[in-house]
Scaffold this motif. Sequence first.
Motif, short mmCIF file in Angstrom:
data_model
loop_
_atom_site.label_atom_id
_atom_site.label_comp_id
_atom_site.label_asym_id
_atom_site.label_seq_id
_atom_site.Cartn_x
_atom_site.Cartn_y
_atom_site.Cartn_z
N VAL A 363 -27.43 -10.98 26.52
CA VAL A 363 -26.33 -10.42 25.74
C VAL A 363 -26.03 -11.37 24.59
O VAL A 363 -25.78 -12.56 24.82
N ILE A 364 -26.08 -10.85 23.37
CA ILE A 364 -25.86 -11.67 22.17
C ILE A 364 -24.57 -11.19 21.52
O ILE A 364 -24.50 -10.06 21.03
N THR A 414 -23.92 -7.26 20.55
CA THR A 414 -22.62 -6.60 20.60
C THR A 414 -21.57 -7.45 19.91
O THR A 414 -21.74 -8.67 19.75
N THR A 415 -20.52 -6.82 19.50
CA THR A 415 -19.34 -7.53 19.02
C THR A 415 -18.47 -7.90 20.21
O THR A 415 -18.91 -7.83 21.36
N SER A 416 -17.22 -8.25 19.96
CA SER A 416 -16.31 -8.60 21.05
C SER A 416 -15.95 -7.39 21.91
O SER A 416 -15.16 -7.51 22.84
N LEU A 417 -16.54 -6.23 21.62
CA LEU A 417 -16.30 -5.02 22.41
C LEU A 417 -16.52 -5.25 23.90
O LEU A 417 -15.79 -4.72 24.73
N LEU A 418 -17.51 -6.06 24.26
CA LEU A 418 -17.87 -6.27 25.67
C LEU A 418 -17.49 -7.66 26.14
O LEU A 418 -18.05 -8.16 27.11
N GLU A 419 -16.52 -8.28 25.50
CA GLU A 419 -16.22 -9.66 25.84
C GLU A 419 -15.49 -9.80 27.17
O GLU A 419 -15.46 -10.88 27.76
N ARG A 420 -14.89 -8.71 27.66
CA ARG A 420 -14.08 -8.84 28.88
C ARG A 420 -14.06 -7.53 29.64
O ARG A 420 -14.28 -6.45 29.09
N GLY A 421 -13.79 -7.68 30.97
CA GLY A 421 -13.54 -6.52 31.81
C GLY A 421 -14.75 -5.67 32.13
O GLY A 421 -14.63 -4.69 32.85
N VAL A 422 -15.91 -6.02 31.62
CA VAL A 422 -17.11 -5.23 31.85
C VAL A 422 -18.10 -6.05 32.66
O VAL A 422 -18.47 -7.15 32.26
N ALA A 443 -11.27 -15.85 23.57
CA ALA A 443 -12.35 -14.87 23.46
C ALA A 443 -13.68 -15.50 23.85
O ALA A 443 -14.52 -14.86 24.52
N LEU A 444 -13.92 -16.75 23.46
CA LEU A 444 -15.18 -17.41 23.80
C LEU A 444 -15.29 -17.66 25.31
O LEU A 444 -16.38 -17.56 25.88
N ARG A 450 -19.25 -13.55 31.06
CA ARG A 450 -20.16 -12.45 31.43
C ARG A 450 -21.35 -12.97 32.21
O ARG A 450 -22.03 -12.19 32.89
N ALA A 451 -21.65 -14.26 32.14
CA ALA A 451 -22.82 -14.84 32.81
C ALA A 451 -22.43 -15.37 34.18
O ALA A 451 -21.31 -15.83 34.40
N GLY A 452 -23.40 -15.33 35.10
CA GLY A 452 -23.22 -15.93 36.41
C GLY A 452 -22.28 -15.19 37.33
O GLY A 452 -21.78 -15.76 38.30
#
Length: 502
Positions: A363-364, A414-422, A443-444, A450-452
């Motif tokens: 995921v980038i 992706t943008t910050s769209l998938l930064e959380r809750g997914v 946000a970072l 998202r990893a691990g």
Amino acid sequence: MSHPQLPDLDPLLAAWAGRALLGRELADPRRAGDGALEAAERAVAAGMAEKVPAIAREWPGWRCARCGGRSVQLAPCGRCGRWTCPYCEECAPLGPARGCDHLYRFPLLSGGAPRPKAPAPGAGFQSDGEPGHPWPRFPFPLTPAQEAVAHHLTRWATASDGPREMLLWAACGAGKTEILLHAAAAVVGAGGRALIATPRREVVRELVPRIRAAVAPVPVAAWYGGSHTEEDRPDPRAPLVVATTHQCLRFHRAFHLVAVDEVDAFPFRDHQVLQRAVDGAALPGARRLWVTATPPPWLRRRVHPWRRRAGLTFLPVRPHGHPLPEPRLLWDPRLLVWSHPRAWPARLVRWMTAARARGARLVIFVPTVHLAQALPPVMERLLGEAVGAVWAGHSQRDGEVDRFRHGGAGVLVTTSLLERGVTLPAVDVLVLFPEHPVWDAGALVQMAGRAGRSWEDPHGRVLFAGTRPAWPALRAVAAIRAMNRRAARAGLLAGPSPVGEG
């Protein structure tokens, strides 16, 4: 909500209990049924509902009754024919509130809002005084750390004393949804209603199937933009509601427990209208549960020992017990010419190819829509495989995410769209240009989170790659290390701890 002289209104009032509806919504038979507006007027005359102007004058200008906003503009209106009819810009995505319309509010309970009492073991819930389904046993086990937090929140949610607000400060991927459901079960099982609100539509779509599978056959209503089709019309009488914070504007004093997940996410963190929407959806004296891995400053002040306006509970570890992946940092000015594949740093290319070689999906995260659109061809030349992309305005964003989640693509920009809750499958995370002003440390942290997450790959890798060092990236790394240290001190880590590294 029953009225002895108007028994024919009881079904409608039960359906509208705890709702705030515009007159134009009630006048639409496709949305409210035939004769709904007339029935609402009768309910107002009987004192069973409240009717107010949708937009009213209030010095120094106008105020919207639905959202409380003051961003009111004057424009021609096809409804009343005036050339200067006020309408609210703040809540226009839900349908315009205009000065020629009225807002009808239907209270959930008459005569106050009693606190729900803790249910007896095996007790069923009640909705508006009518017996419902018994609350099922949850199909998922909890770790001892999760069990302790869930027990604490359950007691708090049904208590008659103690703080009205509580912050659950949990690591990314710590199982907040499962813990929230225990608190919601206590409130619903005691005869109350519970709302789980989140700022992002993607998070609602992620949560609802998991929650419905866990609590079936208990009704769960999903409220988000695009959910109001005939096939997926939300049930307004459901005792458990999952909604975006925008959709909270459709409710009026309807819930005994309001849990806001990802409270620091855009747009809720900076949007007073959404904060008022959450407040308006709660009954007087209701409990508010704030859930996040990165509390914003205003929420940290509420739980500060000198103030104690809200309670605080920590969950610093994921269910598998391994520490959070700590991001590595790479700064190279050659990334300024990212559109030329040959200019990319060799170390960064090796990191990406190693991620794919070990079988992880990649995921980038990028800071702008332009990068999300332009980067995939460059990445395809670097990695030699197809690369997907999603952003907020993407017409097929849900399909692209589902395709990536089920293995149809190995790399996703992706943008910050998938930064959380997914929750995504076993992935490595690359954050490009963390120095961009659109991103802060919170946000970072969420992107790195998202990893691990999966049991199969608890040691996912994270890399922050930019053109120059950036304070938000350094603060994000420090916050992740601090969470790992807290988990290590509490003896919650099953894997090796990175405490003391770097």
